[in-house]
Scaffold this active site. Structure first.
Site, short mmCIF file in Angstrom:
data_model
loop_
_atom_site.label_atom_id
_atom_site.label_comp_id
_atom_site.label_asym_id
_atom_site.label_seq_id
_atom_site.Cartn_x
_atom_site.Cartn_y
_atom_site.Cartn_z
N HIS A 86 0.08 5.26 6.67
CA HIS A 86 0.24 5.64 5.26
C HIS A 86 0.51 7.13 5.13
O HIS A 86 -0.26 7.94 5.63
CB HIS A 86 -1.01 5.25 4.47
CG HIS A 86 -1.25 3.78 4.48
ND1 HIS A 86 -2.09 3.18 5.38
CD2 HIS A 86 -0.73 2.79 3.72
CE1 HIS A 86 -2.09 1.87 5.17
NE2 HIS A 86 -1.26 1.61 4.16
N ASN A 120 3.89 -5.46 5.62
CA ASN A 120 2.73 -6.24 6.08
C ASN A 120 3.15 -7.53 6.76
O ASN A 120 2.49 -7.98 7.69
CB ASN A 120 1.77 -6.50 4.92
CG ASN A 120 1.08 -5.22 4.49
OD1 ASN A 120 0.56 -4.47 5.32
ND2 ASN A 120 1.09 -4.94 3.20
N ASP A 147 -4.63 6.84 9.84
CA ASP A 147 -4.28 5.49 10.28
C ASP A 147 -2.88 5.41 10.87
O ASP A 147 -2.48 4.38 11.41
CB ASP A 147 -4.45 4.48 9.15
CG ASP A 147 -3.50 4.73 7.98
OD1 ASP A 147 -2.58 5.56 8.07
OD2 ASP A 147 -3.69 4.05 6.94
N SER A 185 0.81 -1.22 0.00
CA SER A 185 0.00 0.00 0.00
C SER A 185 0.84 1.27 0.00
O SER A 185 0.40 2.31 -0.49
CB SER A 185 -0.95 0.01 1.21
OG SER A 185 -0.20 -0.10 2.41
N GLY A 216 -1.93 -4.24 0.95
CA GLY A 216 -2.04 -5.46 1.75
C GLY A 216 -1.08 -6.55 1.34
O GLY A 216 -1.02 -7.60 1.99
#
Length: 176
Positions: free
Chosen positions: A154, A70, A151, A4, A41
Site C-alpha cells: 500500500h 486481490n 506491508d 484498499s 480487501g
C-alpha cells in the site's frame, strides 16, 4: 469501485488518492462530486455483486473501476476476474456511465503466463467496451520501495498525490 488502494488503507481519510481527486474536482470541475465505493480487501466478485446497488444509489456519470489486485494476490482464475470486471463495465455502461478501467500488475512470482494474462484482461476489456484505460495504477510509484508502507503493498500518504495525478490524466478529460 475499488479495493484498499482506493479506500486509502493505512491512511487518514483525506490522504488517499481518491480523496485528493475529490478535492481537485471540487476546485476545478464545479458540479461534479465523488463517491468512494472502495472497500479494503475487495475482489472483482465483490465489486460485481455490489455495483448494481451503487449505480442505483449514486447514478454516476463516470465510474472508475480499480479492482483485481486481490484476485491476483490470491491467484484466482483469470477468466473469473475478467468475467467480473466485464459485468461491472456492462452494468455501468447500461446505466449510461462512462467507465475508467484502472489496471494493476502482479509480481512475477505468479508466473509469466498469469502475470501477462492478468494485464491483458484490462487491455482487452477496455478495447472491447471502448472504455478509458489506465493500465497500471501504481506506475508512478512502483519502482521506489520508499513509496510504500511497511506491508510493501500500500502506497504511503506521500505517494498519494502522484497516484491522483496519474489517474487524473485519464479521469480529468472525462469530466465534461
Amino acid at each position: 469501485m475499488g479495493d484498499s488502494l482506493s479506500a486509502g488503507y493505512g491512511l487518514a481519510a483525506p490522504q488517499g488518492w481518491v480523496a485528493l481527486t475529490a478535492q481537485r474536482i471540487a476546485q476545478t470541475k464545479p458540479g461534479w462530486g465523488v463517491v468512494n465505493a472502495s472497500i479494503s480487501g475487495e475482489t472483482t466478485a465483490g465489486g460485481a455483486a455490489r455495483i448494481a446497488g451503487e449505480l442505483q444509489r449514486n447514478r454516476p456519470a463516470v465510474v472508475a473501476i480499480e479492482l483485481g489486485a486481490n484476485d491476483g494476490l490470491r491467484g484466482l482464475p483469470l477468466a473469473q476476474s475478467r468475467a467480473n470486471l466485464e459485468r461491472m463495465i456492462q452494468a455501468a455502461q447500461a446505466a449510461k456511465a462512462q467507465v475508467l478501467l484502472i489496471g494493476m500488475r502482479m509480481p512475477p512470482n505468479l508466473g509469466r503466463e498469469y502475470t501477462e494474462g492478468f494485464e491483458r484482461n484490462y487491455r482487452e476489456l477496455a478495447q472491447k467496451y471502448s472504455t478509458q484505460l489506465l493500465p497500471f495504477l501504481l506506475e508512478p510509484v512502483a519502482a521506489d520501495r520508499n513509496n510504500f508502507q511497511n506491508d510493501n503493498l500500500h502506497p504511503t500518504a506521500a505517494a498519494q498525490p502522484k497516484l491522483r495525478d496519474h489517474v487524473w490524466s485519464k479521469l480529468g478529460p472525462m469530466l465534461k
